[in-house]
Design a protein around this motif. Structure first.
Motif, mmCIF file in Angstrom:
data_model
loop_
_atom_site.group_PDB
_atom_site.id
_atom_site.type_symbol
_atom_site.label_atom_id
_atom_site.label_comp_id
_atom_site.label_asym_id
_atom_site.label_seq_id
_atom_site.Cartn_x
_atom_site.Cartn_y
_atom_site.Cartn_z
ATOM 1 N N LEU A 64 0.832 -1.204 0.000
ATOM 2 C CA LEU A 64 0.000 0.000 0.000
ATOM 3 C C LEU A 64 0.864 1.251 0.000
ATOM 4 O O LEU A 64 1.771 1.368 0.818
ATOM 5 C CB LEU A 64 -0.876 0.030 1.246
ATOM 6 C CG LEU A 64 -2.106 -0.851 1.223
ATOM 7 C CD1 LEU A 64 -2.774 -0.818 2.593
ATOM 8 C CD2 LEU A 64 -3.070 -0.391 0.139
ATOM 9 N N ILE A 65 0.567 2.180 -0.898
ATOM 10 C CA ILE A 65 1.281 3.452 -0.834
ATOM 11 C C ILE A 65 0.363 4.582 -0.366
ATOM 12 O O ILE A 65 0.828 5.625 0.050
ATOM 13 C CB ILE A 65 1.977 3.807 -2.164
ATOM 14 C CG1 ILE A 65 0.974 3.898 -3.312
ATOM 15 C CG2 ILE A 65 3.055 2.783 -2.495
ATOM 16 C CD1 ILE A 65 1.577 4.536 -4.553
ATOM 17 N N ASP A 66 -0.935 4.371 -0.396
ATOM 18 C CA ASP A 66 -1.863 5.352 0.178
ATOM 19 C C ASP A 66 -3.238 4.704 0.345
ATOM 20 O O ASP A 66 -3.602 3.796 -0.408
ATOM 21 C CB ASP A 66 -1.985 6.595 -0.719
ATOM 22 C CG ASP A 66 -2.403 7.852 0.055
ATOM 23 O OD1 ASP A 66 -2.713 7.742 1.255
ATOM 24 O OD2 ASP A 66 -2.399 8.942 -0.553
ATOM 25 N N LEU A 77 -1.480 11.499 0.663
ATOM 26 C CA LEU A 77 -0.046 11.264 0.833
ATOM 27 C C LEU A 77 0.723 11.341 -0.481
ATOM 28 O O LEU A 77 1.835 11.826 -0.522
ATOM 29 C CB LEU A 77 0.215 9.876 1.441
ATOM 30 C CG LEU A 77 -0.171 9.619 2.887
ATOM 31 C CD1 LEU A 77 0.404 8.278 3.328
ATOM 32 C CD2 LEU A 77 0.330 10.729 3.787
ATOM 33 N N GLN A 181 18.931 -7.906 -6.356
ATOM 34 C CA GLN A 181 19.432 -6.796 -5.531
ATOM 35 C C GLN A 181 18.674 -5.497 -5.817
ATOM 36 O O GLN A 181 18.213 -4.811 -4.913
ATOM 37 C CB GLN A 181 20.921 -6.555 -5.808
ATOM 38 C CG GLN A 181 21.834 -7.630 -5.282
ATOM 39 C CD GLN A 181 23.272 -7.411 -5.702
ATOM 40 O OE1 GLN A 181 23.546 -6.959 -6.816
ATOM 41 N NE2 GLN A 181 24.200 -7.733 -4.824
ATOM 42 N N SER A 184 15.113 -5.491 -4.592
ATOM 43 C CA SER A 184 15.045 -5.532 -3.129
ATOM 44 C C SER A 184 15.036 -4.139 -2.517
ATOM 45 O O SER A 184 14.525 -3.942 -1.418
ATOM 46 C CB SER A 184 16.251 -6.291 -2.551
ATOM 47 O OG SER A 184 16.216 -7.636 -2.946
ATOM 48 N N ARG A 185 15.606 -3.173 -3.251
ATOM 49 C CA ARG A 185 15.660 -1.799 -2.748
ATOM 50 C C ARG A 185 14.270 -1.156 -2.708
ATOM 51 O O ARG A 185 14.102 -0.079 -2.143
ATOM 52 C CB ARG A 185 16.575 -0.931 -3.620
ATOM 53 C CG ARG A 185 18.032 -1.340 -3.602
ATOM 54 C CD ARG A 185 18.850 -0.408 -4.489
ATOM 55 N NE ARG A 185 18.780 0.966 -4.021
ATOM 56 C CZ ARG A 185 18.425 2.007 -4.778
ATOM 57 N NH1 ARG A 185 18.101 1.849 -6.046
ATOM 58 N NH2 ARG A 185 18.387 3.211 -4.257
ATOM 59 N N PRO A 187 10.872 -2.242 -1.542
ATOM 60 C CA PRO A 187 9.827 -3.077 -0.939
ATOM 61 C C PRO A 187 8.418 -2.505 -1.118
ATOM 62 O O PRO A 187 7.447 -3.261 -1.069
ATOM 63 C CB PRO A 187 10.225 -3.143 0.535
ATOM 64 C CG PRO A 187 11.222 -2.070 0.749
ATOM 65 C CD PRO A 187 11.880 -1.801 -0.558
ATOM 66 N N VAL A 265 14.850 1.726 -0.341
ATOM 67 C CA VAL A 265 15.565 1.688 0.926
ATOM 68 C C VAL A 265 17.029 1.457 0.584
ATOM 69 O O VAL A 265 17.361 0.519 -0.113
ATOM 70 C CB VAL A 265 15.053 0.591 1.871
ATOM 71 C CG1 VAL A 265 13.675 0.948 2.385
ATOM 72 C CG2 VAL A 265 15.036 -0.766 1.232
ATOM 73 N N LEU A 266 17.874 2.315 1.057
ATOM 74 C CA LEU A 266 19.317 2.275 0.816
ATOM 75 C C LEU A 266 19.663 2.368 -0.665
ATOM 76 O O LEU A 266 19.026 1.778 -1.514
ATOM 77 C CB LEU A 266 19.892 0.976 1.417
ATOM 78 C CG LEU A 266 21.281 1.100 1.992
ATOM 79 C CD1 LEU A 266 21.359 2.167 3.046
ATOM 80 C CD2 LEU A 266 21.713 -0.237 2.597
ATOM 81 N N GLN B 56 -0.346 2.472 8.801
ATOM 82 C CA GLN B 56 -0.002 2.368 7.388
ATOM 83 C C GLN B 56 0.598 3.682 6.884
ATOM 84 O O GLN B 56 1.523 3.685 6.075
ATOM 85 C CB GLN B 56 -1.265 1.987 6.607
ATOM 86 C CG GLN B 56 -1.023 1.499 5.189
ATOM 87 C CD GLN B 56 -0.872 2.634 4.204
ATOM 88 O OE1 GLN B 56 -1.544 3.652 4.321
ATOM 89 N NE2 GLN B 56 0.025 2.477 3.247
ATOM 90 N N LEU B 266 17.703 -6.765 1.714
ATOM 91 C CA LEU B 266 19.043 -6.820 1.135
ATOM 92 C C LEU B 266 20.115 -7.015 2.200
ATOM 93 O O LEU B 266 20.068 -6.423 3.267
ATOM 94 C CB LEU B 266 19.325 -5.534 0.357
ATOM 95 C CG LEU B 266 20.169 -5.714 -0.883
ATOM 96 C CD1 LEU B 266 19.577 -6.752 -1.799
ATOM 97 C CD2 LEU B 266 20.308 -4.402 -1.643
#
Lengths: 266, 266
Positions: A64-66, A77, A181, A184-185, A187, A265-266, B56, B266
């Motif tokens: 979910l992003i919003d 959002l 890889q 994975s950044r 999610p 992420v990262l 959320q 990761l």
């Protein structure tokens, strides 16, 4: 009419305005490529807790992003100036799990207790794969991504239950780890693959006959990689046969104001 | 009585059994160190949708790792054999936002429409920091982590709104980037820092006077690093003054069956 090249660099807000005016009713792939696009599910409030819980329990297929406030069509959002009733190029109306209509505006269906769920779309990580030198076969072949029902059981929540749907992209064996890889950044847009290799392991009988979308070529030296797919929540909601459910039409996404990299992420 | 050394390597299920039998009522820091521990919030179903939505929308401070089915005390995703009514060493009962009691068992408070929210705890990323050679000052000094109210506004949802609470750990300047990298791998347990450096920027007036927990020494050449804190959802829920809310007592967590590394990306 704008060419897809113009649309690829246009601002999300401008594209949404063209959509709202019904000047753009095409699939949104390739538009505003630096911005996150989203799948849509609209349900009445009485089912919203169970569906929200389903998404929380199955973050790989339902990132979910919003979620809009009950009754509000504004995704505060991810696009505070947006309106999910008019700014997707095409919608599908489901009654008791049956597709009854495709429309370009859902204002007349909107009710005071409706909740909109925006779910991350793999277009975001496809752009990241491309940036890492990994070509996307269904883009090369000018068709839709192949999608398959699997035997991977989702965690159930209330009336919502079912199997994960995955999308598949063939990747050369030497880039398979890199593909894992890179995705994975992200999610929030399905993240890492759920399976690399043998389709039978996850219950797919014939890789050349996807359940949704189109079949693509898998070349010598390539391995099929499977990611959780945003079709999952729609398929699951359809199984539950709610009185009324509204979704985007496949490929006709909501374009948010959020840049792809925001979700890494990262 | 088991020493903390024995408890650090015990299986989560065994520790939960000792807790259930009231043989263990201490804070859980240092127990079953390879396993994820969780904050607990219990609310009645009528508030569950809004609170789930709040989590959320604020994933850094409220990273949900499990939500129970309404009426069920079983955290099916993270501890299928567990029971959140008896397996935390200490609970707090809040009525209309006021702390009225601390108990070691909430069975008598449990109702058929209650929902338990388990929220990731920073103990997970502290272990990852330690594994990367970054010492944790409040562990060295044998006290609780310092926590501060900030001016960082949470996204509101229904009746739930308020500011983020952060925890702070001093890290040597040369390891600050590494600390950001290491914790970024764990978005489900608060993830990357929200701020590095000047406390005033995020509305903290006196770093030596935390709002919760204990003050710790910041040495020459160290920079304070702030992470979103699991106290945020409790603070916010308290502001909303629900008729009844049950939480864990600070530091007295639920120990899940899920290994820390399961939540790394990761």
């Amino acid at each position: 009419m704008k060419s897809i090249n113009d649309l690829s660099t246009m601002e999300p807000k401008e594209i949404r305005e063209l959509v709202k005016q019904n000047k753009l009713t095409r699939p949104t792939s390739g538009m505003a490529v630096d911005y996150v696009q989203a799948n849509l599910v609209v349900l009445k409030k009485e089912l919203a807790f169970d569906f929200l819980l389903f998404c929380q329990r199955n973050p790989k297929s339902c990132p979910l992003i919003d979620v809009t406030e009950p009754g509000s069509p504004i995704p505060a959002l991810v696009a505070p100036s947006g309106d999910i009733r008019t700014e997707l190029p095409k919608y599908r109306i489901y009654r008791h799990g049956e597709l009854v209509e495709e429309v370009t505006d859902i204002t007349s269906y909107w009710e005071d207790d409706m909740v909109g769920f925006l779910i991350g779309c793999s277009f975001t990580f496809e752009q990241a794969l491309i940036n890492n030198g990994i070509k996307i076969r269904h883009i090369e072949e000018g068709c839709n991504v192949p999608m398959y029902k699997t035997n991977i059981q989702c965690e159930k929540a209330g009336i919502f239950h079912g199997q994960m749907v995955t999308s598949m992209r063939p990747v050369s064996e030497k880039l398979a780890v890199r593909a894992a890889q890179v995705t994975s950044r992200f999610p929030s847009v399905h993240g890492a693959p759920v399976h690399i290799g043998n389709p039978a392991t996850i219950g797919i009988e014939d890789i050349n006959r996807p359940d949704f979308g189109d079949s693509v070529t898998i070349k010598e030296g390539e391995v099929p990689i499977f990611w959780a797919c945003g079709v999952t929540p729609q398929a699951v909601a359809m199984e539950a046969k709610p009185e009324l459910m509204i979704t985007h039409a496949p490929g006709h996404m909501f374009i948010t104001d959020v840049r792809n990299e925001t979700y890494s992420v990262l």
